[in-house]
Motif scaffolding. Structure first.
Motif, PDB file in Angstrom:
ATOM      1  N   MET A 126       0.831  -1.204   0.000  1.00 12.03           N
ATOM      2  CA  MET A 126       0.000   0.000   0.000  1.00 12.03           C
ATOM      3  C   MET A 126       0.866   1.256   0.000  1.00 12.03           C
ATOM      4  O   MET A 126       0.537   2.247  -0.656  1.00 12.03           O
ATOM      5  CB  MET A 126      -0.924  -0.005   1.226  1.00 12.03           C
ATOM      6  N   GLY A 127       1.979   1.214   0.706  1.00 15.45           N
ATOM      7  CA  GLY A 127       2.894   2.351   0.688  1.00 15.45           C
ATOM      8  C   GLY A 127       3.453   2.596  -0.706  1.00 15.45           C
ATOM      9  O   GLY A 127       3.550   3.738  -1.161  1.00 15.45           O
ATOM     10  N   LEU A 128       3.769   1.492  -1.381  1.00 14.77           N
ATOM     11  CA  LEU A 128       4.273   1.589  -2.748  1.00 14.77           C
ATOM     12  C   LEU A 128       3.264   2.256  -3.672  1.00 14.77           C
ATOM     13  O   LEU A 128       3.577   3.206  -4.406  1.00 14.77           O
ATOM     14  CB  LEU A 128       4.582   0.174  -3.243  1.00 14.77           C
ATOM     15  N   LEU A 129       2.046   1.767  -3.609  1.00 18.38           N
ATOM     16  CA  LEU A 129       0.999   2.308  -4.472  1.00 18.38           C
ATOM     17  C   LEU A 129       0.724   3.769  -4.137  1.00 18.38           C
ATOM     18  O   LEU A 129       0.520   4.613  -5.030  1.00 18.38           O
ATOM     19  CB  LEU A 129      -0.276   1.475  -4.296  1.00 18.38           C
ATOM     20  N   LEU A 130       0.736   4.070  -2.854  1.00 17.89           N
ATOM     21  CA  LEU A 130       0.494   5.453  -2.442  1.00 17.89           C
ATOM     22  C   LEU A 130       1.586   6.381  -2.959  1.00 17.89           C
ATOM     23  O   LEU A 130       1.303   7.486  -3.444  1.00 17.89           O
ATOM     24  CB  LEU A 130       0.418   5.521  -0.913  1.00 17.89           C
ATOM     25  N   LEU A 151      -7.812   8.672  -3.480  1.00 21.45           N
ATOM     26  CA  LEU A 151      -7.871   7.826  -4.680  1.00 21.45           C
ATOM     27  C   LEU A 151      -7.473   6.389  -4.360  1.00 21.45           C
ATOM     28  O   LEU A 151      -8.088   5.447  -4.860  1.00 21.45           O
ATOM     29  CB  LEU A 151      -6.954   8.400  -5.778  1.00 21.45           C
ATOM     30  N   LEU A 152      -6.459   6.228  -3.524  1.00 22.81           N
ATOM     31  CA  LEU A 152      -6.050   4.867  -3.160  1.00 22.81           C
ATOM     32  C   LEU A 152      -7.202   4.126  -2.471  1.00 22.81           C
ATOM     33  O   LEU A 152      -7.470   2.950  -2.772  1.00 22.81           O
ATOM     34  CB  LEU A 152      -4.824   4.916  -2.240  1.00 22.81           C
ATOM     35  N   THR A 153      -7.877   4.808  -1.578  1.00 28.65           N
ATOM     36  CA  THR A 153      -9.005   4.184  -0.883  1.00 28.65           C
ATOM     37  C   THR A 153     -10.102   3.803  -1.870  1.00 28.65           C
ATOM     38  O   THR A 153     -10.665   2.698  -1.806  1.00 28.65           O
ATOM     39  CB  THR A 153      -9.559   5.142   0.185  1.00 28.65           C
ATOM     40  N   LEU A 154     -10.370   4.693  -2.807  1.00 23.76           N
ATOM     41  CA  LEU A 154     -11.376   4.406  -3.828  1.00 23.76           C
ATOM     42  C   LEU A 154     -10.951   3.230  -4.701  1.00 23.76           C
ATOM     43  O   LEU A 154     -11.758   2.339  -5.017  1.00 23.76           O
ATOM     44  CB  LEU A 154     -11.580   5.629  -4.714  1.00 23.76           C
TER      45      LEU A 154
END
Lengths: 179, 179
Positions: A126-130, A151-154
């Motif tokens: 998740m850190g990577l994607l964020l 956006l990540l949450t969505l």
DNA sequence: AGCTTTATGTAGCGATCGCTACAAGGCCTG
DNA sequence: CAGGCCTTGTAGCGATCGCTACATAAAGCT
């Protein structure tokens, strides 16, 4: 014929392919070894125990996912937030990345059950994607930091809904997002 | 002492408690039976096979979750969309409902792996939540239908991030949502 | 050459898995 | 009371699980 010498590094790709097809949480040594052309005996030898195999696989798969993601994600920023989400959902739905999604929900489930190894792997993904999102927010976005998290949450909510066969809800959600 | 007569109905509550604590996807008959005060032999007798046990548990747990949700969720509509999300996240974090979250991610993972039973259970749970959201959107919301879907996606994304220990991202996302 | 280290095969141990065969006790109906 | 049905216990089958003991062949080192 002398048996081919094998190491962690030569075994991991074939084992990764196997867990991408069959799951990682409940994988057992004998089928995994067979897929890699070796025996359970040797997996224990190289990785110590089953947990060592799973740990190594998680690490290897995380790197594999990262490079696959880099290749799939668009370089140039999108027009707006909704377009950003849409592009990522499209790209992560590519055949090269879909096998990772199945694995992803296994990692989440194991995290929720309290497995620390899986939780760390998940949190770092998740850190990577964020990080990627923050670096690729639309130009002129009023709040790139908070926006990236939104956006990540969505995105993750959308992908979960897709996993349970309710992509229709995610699609309507995206349509209702900022417009 | 004659053995106590048991039926599906008397067994399910104790079995549900067991899977809420220990997970359902990989549950095995003997520990499950022991938790319900019976034997694996009798679980097969009453439910046909392991799949029958899991099916019955999924159905029972869905009802249990529904009634728990009804009791936990606030009746009156919130001021705005963000407040709606916040309230639901607070309420579903209550001790009565948290055991269901662990189970939920197992259901999602099994759905993603192609298990039809789990997928149907998951999809119907999402339908349930969506229905509740649609009926409880803030007054005067310009698009209650699309808005409910947007909020559901956000809620589920938030809960996933919480499951992997990144509730901070979800919190920041919510702060950036419509404000 | 001899010795050590590394890598592998074979065989098996004890545990658990879902499930079944068989017998028997308790209940209901005739 | 007799016979059949519903429910349960006991025992075990064959498969799989992670892992280990033991032997050995190959490779490298002195």
């Amino acid at each position: 014929m002398s048996p081919a010498r094998m190491s962690r590094e030569t075994l991991l790709p074939a084992m990764a392919a196997h867990v991408l097809e069959n799951g990682i949480a409940g994988v057992s040594l004998r089928p995994l070894a067979k897929a890699a052309g070796t025996s359970d005996r040797m997996l224990i030898y190289h990785f110590g125990n089953r947990q060592g195999v799973v740990d190594a696989l998680l690490e290897y798969l995380a790197k594999l996912y990262e490079t696959g993601l880099d290749a799939a994600l668009p370089a140039e920023p999108a027009r707006d937030r909704r377009e950003t989400v849409r592009r990522i959902l499209e790209r992560t739905a590519s055949p090269a990345l879909t096998p990772f999604m199945r694995l992803w929900w296994e990692v989440v489930a194991a995290s929720a059950a309290g497995d620390e190894t899986f939780r760390e792997s998940a949190a770092s993904t998740m850190g990577l994607l964020l990080g990627w999102l923050e670096a690729h927010m639309p130009e002129g976005d009023p709040d790139p930091r908070g926006g990236a998290r939104l956006l990540l949450t969505l995105i993750e909510g959308s992908q979960m809904l897709g996993a349970v066969g309710r992509a229709d809800i995610a699609e309507a959600a995206l349509a209702a997002f900022e417009g």
